[in-house]
Motif scaffolding. Structure first.
Motif, PDB file in Angstrom:
ATOM      1  N   THR A  54      -9.602  -0.214   2.731  1.00  0.00           N
ATOM      2  CA  THR A  54      -8.172  -0.818   2.405  1.00  0.00           C
ATOM      3  C   THR A  54      -7.846  -0.598   0.795  1.00  0.00           C
ATOM      4  O   THR A  54      -7.045  -0.209   0.212  1.00  0.00           O
ATOM      5  N   LYS A  55      -9.159  -0.594  -0.128  1.00  0.00           N
ATOM      6  CA  LYS A  55      -9.279  -0.353  -1.455  1.00  0.00           C
ATOM      7  C   LYS A  55      -8.971   1.095  -1.744  1.00  0.00           C
ATOM      8  O   LYS A  55      -8.332   1.294  -2.613  1.00  0.00           O
ATOM      9  N   GLU A  56      -9.559   1.972  -1.229  1.00  0.00           N
ATOM     10  CA  GLU A  56      -9.045   3.374  -1.324  1.00  0.00           C
ATOM     11  C   GLU A  56      -7.625   3.643  -0.692  1.00  0.00           C
ATOM     12  O   GLU A  56      -7.051   4.452  -1.551  1.00  0.00           O
ATOM     13  N   MET A  57      -7.047   3.189  -0.045  1.00  0.00           N
ATOM     14  CA  MET A  57      -5.649   3.370   0.480  1.00  0.00           C
ATOM     15  C   MET A  57      -4.867   2.716  -0.596  1.00  0.00           C
ATOM     16  O   MET A  57      -3.850   3.607  -1.179  1.00  0.00           O
ATOM     17  N   LEU A  58      -5.171   1.496  -1.193  1.00  0.00           N
ATOM     18  CA  LEU A  58      -4.276   1.003  -2.312  1.00  0.00           C
ATOM     19  C   LEU A  58      -4.552   1.627  -3.581  1.00  0.00           C
ATOM     20  O   LEU A  58      -3.337   1.790  -4.490  1.00  0.00           O
ATOM     21  N   SER A  59      -5.637   2.063  -4.080  1.00  0.00           N
ATOM     22  CA  SER A  59      -5.884   2.707  -5.261  1.00  0.00           C
ATOM     23  C   SER A  59      -5.172   4.338  -5.600  1.00  0.00           C
ATOM     24  O   SER A  59      -4.739   4.096  -6.637  1.00  0.00           O
ATOM     25  N   GLY A  60      -4.728   4.841  -4.556  1.00  0.00           N
ATOM     26  CA  GLY A  60      -4.163   5.934  -4.732  1.00  0.00           C
ATOM     27  C   GLY A  60      -2.548   5.967  -3.930  1.00  0.00           C
ATOM     28  O   GLY A  60      -2.148   7.046  -3.610  1.00  0.00           O
ATOM     29  N   GLU A 116       1.134   6.008  -3.467  1.00  0.00           N
ATOM     30  CA  GLU A 116       2.285   6.366  -4.210  1.00  0.00           C
ATOM     31  C   GLU A 116       3.357   5.657  -4.103  1.00  0.00           C
ATOM     32  O   GLU A 116       4.722   6.117  -4.602  1.00  0.00           O
ATOM     33  N   LEU A 117       3.619   4.496  -3.463  1.00  0.00           N
ATOM     34  CA  LEU A 117       4.580   3.564  -3.408  1.00  0.00           C
ATOM     35  C   LEU A 117       4.391   2.581  -4.380  1.00  0.00           C
ATOM     36  O   LEU A 117       3.477   2.255  -4.676  1.00  0.00           O
ATOM     37  N   ASP A 118       5.456   1.868  -4.789  1.00  0.00           N
ATOM     38  CA  ASP A 118       5.610   0.609  -5.663  1.00  0.00           C
ATOM     39  C   ASP A 118       4.879  -0.618  -4.866  1.00  0.00           C
ATOM     40  O   ASP A 118       5.742  -1.318  -3.962  1.00  0.00           O
ATOM     41  N   ILE A 119       3.737  -1.089  -4.914  1.00  0.00           N
ATOM     42  CA  ILE A 119       3.364  -2.217  -4.309  1.00  0.00           C
ATOM     43  C   ILE A 119       2.895  -3.289  -5.212  1.00  0.00           C
ATOM     44  O   ILE A 119       2.014  -4.093  -5.082  1.00  0.00           O
ATOM     45  N   SER A 120       3.492  -3.378  -6.356  1.00  0.00           N
ATOM     46  CA  SER A 120       3.334  -4.174  -7.380  1.00  0.00           C
ATOM     47  C   SER A 120       3.794  -5.729  -7.149  1.00  0.00           C
ATOM     48  O   SER A 120       2.826  -6.648  -7.315  1.00  0.00           O
ATOM     49  N   LYS A 121       4.794  -5.733  -6.211  1.00  0.00           N
ATOM     50  CA  LYS A 121       5.029  -7.030  -5.950  1.00  0.00           C
ATOM     51  C   LYS A 121       4.300  -7.629  -4.601  1.00  0.00           C
ATOM     52  O   LYS A 121       4.292  -6.688  -3.655  1.00  0.00           O
ATOM     53  N   PRO A 122       4.192  -8.797  -4.601  1.00  0.00           N
ATOM     54  CA  PRO A 122       3.320  -9.228  -3.323  1.00  0.00           C
ATOM     55  C   PRO A 122       4.412  -9.379  -2.222  1.00  0.00           C
ATOM     56  O   PRO A 122       5.460  -9.946  -2.475  1.00  0.00           O
ATOM     57  N   ALA A 123       3.772  -9.522  -0.767  1.00  0.00           N
ATOM     58  CA  ALA A 123       4.822  -9.732   0.397  1.00  0.00           C
ATOM     59  C   ALA A 123       3.885 -10.677   1.094  1.00  0.00           C
ATOM     60  O   ALA A 123       2.700 -10.764   1.316  1.00  0.00           O
ATOM     61  N   LEU A 124       4.582 -11.867   1.969  1.00  0.00           N
ATOM     62  CA  LEU A 124       3.892 -12.874   2.392  1.00  0.00           C
ATOM     63  C   LEU A 124       3.823 -12.695   3.737  1.00  0.00           C
ATOM     64  O   LEU A 124       3.135 -13.380   4.641  1.00  0.00           O
ATOM     65  N   THR A 125       4.675 -11.647   4.342  1.00  0.00           N
ATOM     66  CA  THR A 125       4.516 -11.359   5.829  1.00  0.00           C
ATOM     67  C   THR A 125       4.404 -10.007   5.946  1.00  0.00           C
ATOM     68  O   THR A 125       4.726  -8.875   5.259  1.00  0.00           O
ATOM     69  N   PRO A 126       3.833  -9.422   7.051  1.00  0.00           N
ATOM     70  CA  PRO A 126       3.429  -8.142   7.426  1.00  0.00           C
ATOM     71  C   PRO A 126       4.737  -7.247   7.489  1.00  0.00           C
ATOM     72  O   PRO A 126       4.726  -5.990   7.377  1.00  0.00           O
ATOM     73  N   PHE A 127       5.790  -8.017   7.912  1.00  0.00           N
ATOM     74  CA  PHE A 127       7.028  -7.319   7.922  1.00  0.00           C
ATOM     75  C   PHE A 127       8.077  -8.034   7.648  1.00  0.00           C
ATOM     76  O   PHE A 127       8.200  -9.371   7.438  1.00  0.00           O
ATOM     77  N   PRO A 128       9.358  -7.395   6.831  1.00  0.00           N
ATOM     78  CA  PRO A 128      10.187  -8.375   6.754  1.00  0.00           C
ATOM     79  C   PRO A 128      11.023  -9.014   7.695  1.00  0.00           C
ATOM     80  O   PRO A 128      11.267  -8.628   8.861  1.00  0.00           O
ATOM     81  N   LEU A 129      11.171 -10.590   7.356  1.00  0.00           N
ATOM     82  CA  LEU A 129      11.883 -11.358   8.609  1.00  0.00           C
ATOM     83  C   LEU A 129      13.241 -11.028   8.982  1.00  0.00           C
ATOM     84  O   LEU A 129      13.926 -10.538   8.301  1.00  0.00           O
ATOM     85  N   ASN A 130      12.982 -11.070  10.250  1.00  0.00           N
ATOM     86  CA  ASN A 130      14.424 -10.906  11.052  1.00  0.00           C
ATOM     87  C   ASN A 130      14.934  -9.295  10.808  1.00  0.00           C
ATOM     88  O   ASN A 130      16.148  -8.915  10.907  1.00  0.00           O
ATOM     89  N   ARG A 138       1.599   9.682   6.665  1.00  0.00           N
ATOM     90  CA  ARG A 138       0.598   9.394   5.968  1.00  0.00           C
ATOM     91  C   ARG A 138       0.128   8.008   5.998  1.00  0.00           C
ATOM     92  O   ARG A 138      -0.713   7.361   6.471  1.00  0.00           O
ATOM     93  N   TYR A 139       1.181   7.278   5.538  1.00  0.00           N
ATOM     94  CA  TYR A 139       0.805   5.712   5.364  1.00  0.00           C
ATOM     95  C   TYR A 139       1.143   5.211   6.542  1.00  0.00           C
ATOM     96  O   TYR A 139       0.296   4.056   6.791  1.00  0.00           O
ATOM     97  N   VAL A 140       1.752   5.298   7.561  1.00  0.00           N
ATOM     98  CA  VAL A 140       1.765   4.626   8.992  1.00  0.00           C
ATOM     99  C   VAL A 140       0.585   4.960   9.543  1.00  0.00           C
ATOM    100  O   VAL A 140       0.048   4.155  10.118  1.00  0.00           O
ATOM    101  N   GLY A 141       0.080   6.078   9.551  1.00  0.00           N
ATOM    102  CA  GLY A 141      -1.411   6.382  10.146  1.00  0.00           C
ATOM    103  C   GLY A 141      -2.487   5.786   9.306  1.00  0.00           C
ATOM    104  O   GLY A 141      -3.080   5.331   9.972  1.00  0.00           O
ATOM    105  N   LYS A 142      -2.256   5.485   7.979  1.00  0.00           N
ATOM    106  CA  LYS A 142      -3.297   4.672   7.520  1.00  0.00           C
ATOM    107  C   LYS A 142      -3.372   3.081   7.780  1.00  0.00           C
ATOM    108  O   LYS A 142      -4.360   2.602   8.268  1.00  0.00           O
ATOM    109  N   LEU A 143      -1.977   2.841   8.026  1.00  0.00           N
ATOM    110  CA  LEU A 143      -1.979   1.349   8.365  1.00  0.00           C
ATOM    111  C   LEU A 143      -2.169   1.275   9.875  1.00  0.00           C
ATOM    112  O   LEU A 143      -3.103   0.089  10.380  1.00  0.00           O
TER     113      LEU A 143
END
Length: 263
Positions: A64-70, A72-86, A104-109
């Motif tokens: 997870t640390k390796e995936m997040l460190s590199g 390329e998406l804007d992940i600065s804001k936290p999210a409280l759920t795995p998927f947007p509600l509704n 690439r990112y769907v494969g990593k997830l």
């Protein structure tokens, strides 16, 4: 006494109730193949194993640390759920140009779901648009990775218990796909209080009613339970029958109890 050896290519896990038996087997393998003994299990196939007073914790912190460190998406804001509600993803919309990044990112997830069962629904939803992702799809991927960044320490707790009973839970979101009217189904199996198997998937057929789909999921779950019971019996765990299969749809339960043929 049973000795269990798990082999994946050149990685091996050995477990047994007798330490002397483990040492003898290691000595034999070293004499035959010249192996390297890494000691107590703490890392295997990208999964970290932590030993606690309650049992074992499986995580993928390093991955997870390796995936997040590199990322390329804007992940600065936290999210409280795995998927947007509704949120209901659709194949329509403006095309996202960087298809390789989306894949690439769907494969990593997807790899992360080995220890993050809370991501199963989000990953199966995102995986349906690998061939032609839209802007809404990459926005959903970004939301999921923000959630992973906010909850990077989560994993699976395998609780130590003397009561090894098997429980199964199944559910279905009938006709939840707006474009195909197919259902999203899921099930999870617990050995004691520890999750050992799960699945979340969009069905390949269309069901005419919610109880029909729920009953189909129960049937699939029962088949999975039968396989797990046979596997655990081979590993020396006996007395698992009868297995409790949980479902919250009353019509499906009535069909399961009724031995009369139903179309």
């Amino acid at each position: 006494m049973t000795t269990i050896v798990t082999v994946y290519v050149d990685d091996i896990i050995i477990t047994c109730s007798d330490e002397a038996e483990i040492s003898a087997l290691k000595a034999h393998l070293h004499h035959t193949f010249s192996i390297k003994d890494l000691g107590l299990l703490n890392y295997f196939l990208g999964m970290e194993v932590s030993h606690t007073s309650d049992g074992y914790v499986l995580t993928q912190r390093k991955y997870t640390k390796e995936m997040l460190s590199g990322c390329e998406l804007d992940i600065s804001k936290p999210a409280l759920t795995p998927f947007p509600l509704n949120l209901k993803l659709s194949p329509k919309g403006q095309i996202y140009p960087n298809v390789d990044l989306y894949k690439r990112y769907v494969g990593k997830l997807n790899f992360l779901t080995h220890t993050r069962r809370d991501l199963a629904f989000a990953v199966q939803s995102l995986s349906q648009f690998m061939h032609s992702p839209k802007l809404a799809h990459i926005a959903a991927v970004t939301h999921t990775i923000r959630y992973v960044n906010h909850t990077s320490g989560k994993g699976i707790l395998l609780i130590d218990t003397d009561q090894l009973t098997l429980h199964a839970f199944s559910d279905s979101d009938w006709a939840s796909c707006s474009s195909t009217r197919r259902s999203i189904t899921c099930y999870i199996l617990l050995l004691g209080n520890s999750p050992i198997n799960r699945k979340s998937k969009k069905k390949s057929t269309v069901s005419k009613s919610s109880y029909e789909e729920e009953y189909r999921v129960m049937s699939q779950d029962a088949s999975e339970v039968s396989w797990i019971v046979r596997l655990l019996e081979e590993l020396g765990i006996q007395g698992l029958k009868l297995v409790q299969l949980n479902c919250d749809n009353q019509f499906s339960l009535h069909i399961a109890r009724n031995p009369i043929f139903h179309e």
